[in-house]
Motif scaffolding. Structure first.
Motif, PDB file in Angstrom:
ATOM      1  N   GLU A 224      -3.451   2.025 -12.782  1.00 56.37           N
ATOM      2  CA  GLU A 224      -4.427   1.160 -12.084  1.00 56.37           C
ATOM      3  C   GLU A 224      -5.270   1.060 -10.840  1.00 56.37           C
ATOM      4  OE1 GLU A 224      -2.251  -2.352 -12.906  1.00 56.37           O
ATOM      5  OE2 GLU A 224      -1.591  -1.507 -15.215  1.00 56.37           O
ATOM      6  N   LYS A 225      -4.910   0.846  -9.578  1.00 61.03           N
ATOM      7  CA  LYS A 225      -5.328   0.215  -8.675  1.00 61.03           C
ATOM      8  C   LYS A 225      -5.512   1.468  -7.735  1.00 61.03           C
ATOM      9  CE  LYS A 225      -6.190  -2.726  -4.547  1.00 61.03           C
ATOM     10  NZ  LYS A 225      -5.767  -3.752  -4.309  1.00 61.03           N
ATOM     11  N   GLU A 226      -6.350   2.440  -7.606  1.00 60.34           N
ATOM     12  CA  GLU A 226      -5.672   3.587  -6.353  1.00 60.34           C
ATOM     13  C   GLU A 226      -5.009   2.805  -4.773  1.00 60.34           C
ATOM     14  OE1 GLU A 226      -5.652   7.430  -4.691  1.00 60.34           O
ATOM     15  OE2 GLU A 226      -6.900   6.506  -6.890  1.00 60.34           O
TER      16      GLU A 226
ATOM     17  N   PRO B  86       0.749   1.445 -10.382  1.00 65.65           N
ATOM     18  CA  PRO B  86       2.052   2.452 -10.739  1.00 65.65           C
ATOM     19  C   PRO B  86       1.352   3.786 -11.046  1.00 65.65           C
ATOM     20  CG  PRO B  86       1.295   1.431 -12.761  1.00 65.65           C
ATOM     21  CD  PRO B  86       0.835   0.547 -11.582  1.00 65.65           C
ATOM     22  N   LEU B  87       2.018   4.944 -10.928  1.00 63.39           N
ATOM     23  CA  LEU B  87       1.666   6.284 -10.279  1.00 63.39           C
ATOM     24  C   LEU B  87       2.421   7.335 -11.227  1.00 63.39           C
ATOM     25  CD1 LEU B  87       3.288   8.016  -8.559  1.00 63.39           C
ATOM     26  CD2 LEU B  87       2.741   6.079  -7.199  1.00 63.39           C
TER      27      LEU B  87
ATOM     28  N   PRO C  55       0.663  -1.162  -0.159  1.00 61.20           N
ATOM     29  CA  PRO C  55      -0.110  -0.032  -0.072  1.00 61.20           C
ATOM     30  C   PRO C  55       0.557   1.080  -0.140  1.00 61.20           C
ATOM     31  CG  PRO C  55       0.052  -0.718   2.236  1.00 61.20           C
ATOM     32  CD  PRO C  55       0.819  -1.783   1.102  1.00 61.20           C
ATOM     33  N   LEU C  56       0.302   2.467  -1.033  1.00 56.29           N
ATOM     34  CA  LEU C  56       0.780   3.383  -0.950  1.00 56.29           C
ATOM     35  C   LEU C  56      -0.249   4.891  -0.895  1.00 56.29           C
ATOM     36  CD1 LEU C  56       4.015   5.112  -1.504  1.00 56.29           C
ATOM     37  CD2 LEU C  56       2.720   5.255  -4.019  1.00 56.29           C
ATOM     38  N   GLY C  57      -1.191   4.559  -0.772  1.00 50.87           N
ATOM     39  CA  GLY C  57      -2.399   5.076  -0.021  1.00 50.87           C
ATOM     40  C   GLY C  57      -2.894   6.591   0.635  1.00 50.87           C
ATOM     41  N   PRO C  58      -2.340   6.733   1.870  1.00 49.27           N
ATOM     42  CA  PRO C  58      -1.935   7.171   2.787  1.00 49.27           C
ATOM     43  C   PRO C  58      -0.666   7.920   2.450  1.00 49.27           C
ATOM     44  CG  PRO C  58      -1.586   5.000   4.220  1.00 49.27           C
ATOM     45  CD  PRO C  58      -1.641   5.139   2.902  1.00 49.27           C
TER      46      PRO C  58
END
Length: 419
Positions: free
Chosen positions: A129-131, A135-136, A110-113
């Motif tokens: 792709e996936k929130e 990749p970003l 995870p990278l979300g926070p």
């Protein structure tokens, strides 16, 4: 008394590379870790236009306080969580369009926070792709700074990334942290920022980072305390003795606290000014221990737990489920393969004694350890293999992530502890 030369800390090397890249001037890093993770970090910096000179025992980094030297880049972060989390944050302080991708293993993490916090600071960041996962792409235009709230309950690396960014913003940062795991890693970050000329303030759960940038320096990387845990554990389970030079009373890394767990289990521990020694006392006691702050050493303790005289219960380690693999279940599965009795919960694992006697029975043999591509699972169960014959690994080479020469070094120690 066997001395073990442990490679440089992965955590410190990654932070030092960020700091050196952001500093004004040329920084020399002495004795950095050379592994897949850190080479990937350095390669990523190169993609962003930073110049790095790499000699065997020292790296020199030409800092760029203004950010990346290129207006566009495509960066592959490999398996490295520090690379995948720190480099997009560093790039946000520059000006350009930067795309980041990673291995399938890292894409799951995870990278979300951190992404949410960066967006709250005005960073144009898009997950393709996936929130909340790679990749970003970061469309960077500098970062003004200001106040931001962060949940670092999954990983302290989210907070470290923002702390490292703070001096590169125009106004500095005030970071309110609602949850925090592995707090000693944040202390490493703050101490290293101080060495590069920045003093971080703290007001309860609020971290205050001033603007103004970093100054270049010469920085020595201490040995990796997480890696040292396998060698300390080896002494504890064999009744032998191991000394690790370079890790002592002034060590930055909280994972050196693993030796206190071994002390509670009955091992003799001496922490000197510049070295730590663990001596096995012939018997390990059961223990219940909260490992929230030293969770990278949870697999090490789990792997030696069956040799204790009583149950070993490890608590408050939910974050280990979102590492390179679900480490709680990976440890449980592999211990059961070896014949141990194990129970797990959302944030705990309990291992009952039993391998000590079973391993000595005629005909008892080990099993192939399922690594899930996780270096810490392999290195931890290498310690189990000191007492259980027949332990092997489906992917022994995954140790290249942090210690490419682990099997050779551990084999040499085995020869000295168990001639």
């Amino acid at each position: 008394m066997p001395e073990v030369d442990i490679p440089g800390s992965k955590s410190i090397t990654a932070r030092a590379l960020f700091l050196a890249a952001a500093a004004d001037g040329v920084t020399t890093l002495r004795r950095p870790l050379r592994s897949d993770d850190t080479e990937g970090f350095a390669e990523g910096l190169g993609r962003l236009g930073y110049r790095i000179g790499r000699a065997p025992d020292a790296w020199q980094v030409d800092g760029r306080p203004q950010g990346p030297a290129v207006a566009a880049a495509d960066v592959y972060c490999r398996d490295g969580a520090t690379t995948a989390r720190f480099l997009p944050t560093l790039a946000a302080a520059g000006h350009g369009t930067y795309r980041f991708d990673a291995s399938p293993q890292m894409r799951r993490r995870p990278l979300g926070p951190l992404s949410s916090a960066l967006r709250d600071l005005g960073v144009d960041l898009r997950h393709e792709e996936k929130e909340g996962h790679h990749p970003l792409t970061v469309a960077a235009a500098g970062v003004r700074g200001g106040e931001v709230t962060l949940d670092a309950g999954q990983s302290s690396q989210y907070l470290t990334a923002l702390l490292l960014l703070g001096p590169l913003t125009r106004e500095g940062l005030r970071i309110t942290v609602t949850e925090l795991v592995s707090a000693p890693y944040v202390e490493i970050t703050i101490a290293m920022m101080r060495a590069f000329g920045v003093e971080v303030g703290r007001e309860g759960d609020v971290f205050v980072v001033p603007p103004g940038g970093y100054r270049a320096t010469t920085y020595a990387i201490e040995p990796d305390a997480s890696t040292a845990s396998y060698f300390f554990a080896a002494a504890a389970v064999t009744g032998g003795e191991v000394t690790v030079p370079g890790l002592g009373e002034g060590a930055l890394q909280g994972d050196l606290g693993f030796v206190d767990v071994l002390r509670r289990m009955g091992a003799e521990v001496t922490v000197g000014a510049d070295a730590t020694t663990v001596r096995g006392a012939g018997q390990l006691r059961g223990v219940t221990v909260n490992m929230r702050d030293i969770s990278d050493t949870m697999p090490t303790l789990a792997a030696i737990a069956p040799f204790a005289s009583g149950p070993v219960r490890i608590e408050d380690v939910a974050n280990t489920r979102v590492k390179e693999c679900d480490r709680l279940e990976a440890c449980a599965e592999n211990l059961r393969r070896l014949g141990a009795e194990v129970a797990t919960g959302p944030d705990w694992i309990e291992i009952r004694p039993g391998l000590s006697g079973r391993a000595s029975r005629p005909g008892f043999s080990g099993a192939e350890i399922k690594s899930y591509g996780d270096h810490r699972i392999v290195m931890s169960f290498a310690v189990t293999g000191l007492r259980v014959p027949g332990v092997s690994f489906d992917d022994p080479g995954c140790v290249r992530k942090t210690f490419p020469g682990f099997h050779e070094a551990f084999g040499a120690l085995r020869g000295r502890l168990m001639p």
